[in-house]
Enzyme design. Sequence first.
Site: not given
Length: 403
Positions: A126, A139, A146, A150, A153, A204-205, A236, A259-260, A335, A378
């Site tokens: 996507e 984006c 991924c 996380c 996510c 993905g990372e 990111s 970070l989070h 979200n 996000c």
Amino acid sequence: MSSTAELRGTAAPLEKTPLETYVPPAKPSLIGLSRAELAERLGEIGVPPRQQKMRVQQLWHWIYFRGARSFDEMTSVSKETRTGLAERFTVDRPEVVAEQISNDGTRKWLLRLPSGDALQKAHEVECVYIPETDRGTLCVSSQVGCTLNCAFCHTGTQRLVRNLTAGEIVGQVMVARDRLNDWADRETPHGNRLVTNVVMMGMGEPLYNFDAVREALLIVSDNEGIGISRRRITLSTSGVVPNIARAGEEIGVMLAISLHAVRDELRNELVPLNRKYPIAELLQACRDYPGASNARRITFEYVMLKGVNDSLDDAKLLVKLLKGIPAKINLIPFNPWPGSRYECSDWEQIEKFSEYVFNAGYSSPVRTPRGRDILAACGQLKSETEKLSARERQALRAMAMTD
């Protein structure tokens, strides 16, 4: 100290292993190749070395500046060369399977990736376009699925199928320009581009697909082609520490850190990669990031989770941790997605958190949720269209082709 997840005996694995590898189609696309690689392909069809540099520049211009979708469009290239290229290669980009448009104008495309393995299921990713008054942000995804897990996510709940190629990453930018009529000859009152910014914040990372991401972003930022400034491209990462310095040295784009959390115990649960690269190591890599300055600040992304990481004590420790780093803090209201165990912080609490950070001298914008109604915000990307019936998917594909 063990995280809450570890105490429950359900700690997520740090990283996933790709299930498949890329199999190129019989006629591969030239998109994503460097100039040197294009010269090699020209040599394969018999273009003599003395002509290759000129032909490469012609191809580069037609592919990345004008957005040509076939070799026939490349009228400045000799007919013999165009014929030879068409016999062995294409300039195909990913196929738009479905397009969804949010009430706020955000667009999400489900893209199918070509493969040379007839037995392999077609892979899909996507890509999201977010229009704003002063910019248009695309984006972009870097993996099918991924590597990471996380907890907050939606994308992280997927398997890691495989890394994308440089061409598949660049192809997303080209699809957006195709769909938005955003190439060199687009007629607008002011001649403004619609896609002005690119963020590697999709599926993905990126730093676990470093080489392909690097090659793709060098093409996207090339002034003779797509031409998006490196200061308008943001990569990111959840904190793949060894590749952060490489990103600054070899790509030179803006950096964002997911970070989070401000304590290792909590971040171990929210971002399991933290067990490998804890907060202190991550922030030191940020202090050492090549090119970081007040003019090129590092963005720290911080998703606001109710009762989890949104207290004033968290805000105070966040300010303390970032001391000495040229930074801005992007607060992201969580979200929601189906099955998530987290809730978004109350708006009043988000404002208190933001006010404390701002008064400490940091820019702390609260990201306005965009595309929530189409699961394009996000942390929500997960190829929801996979759940549609075959008939629904066929209808969406037909709509996308007729737009």
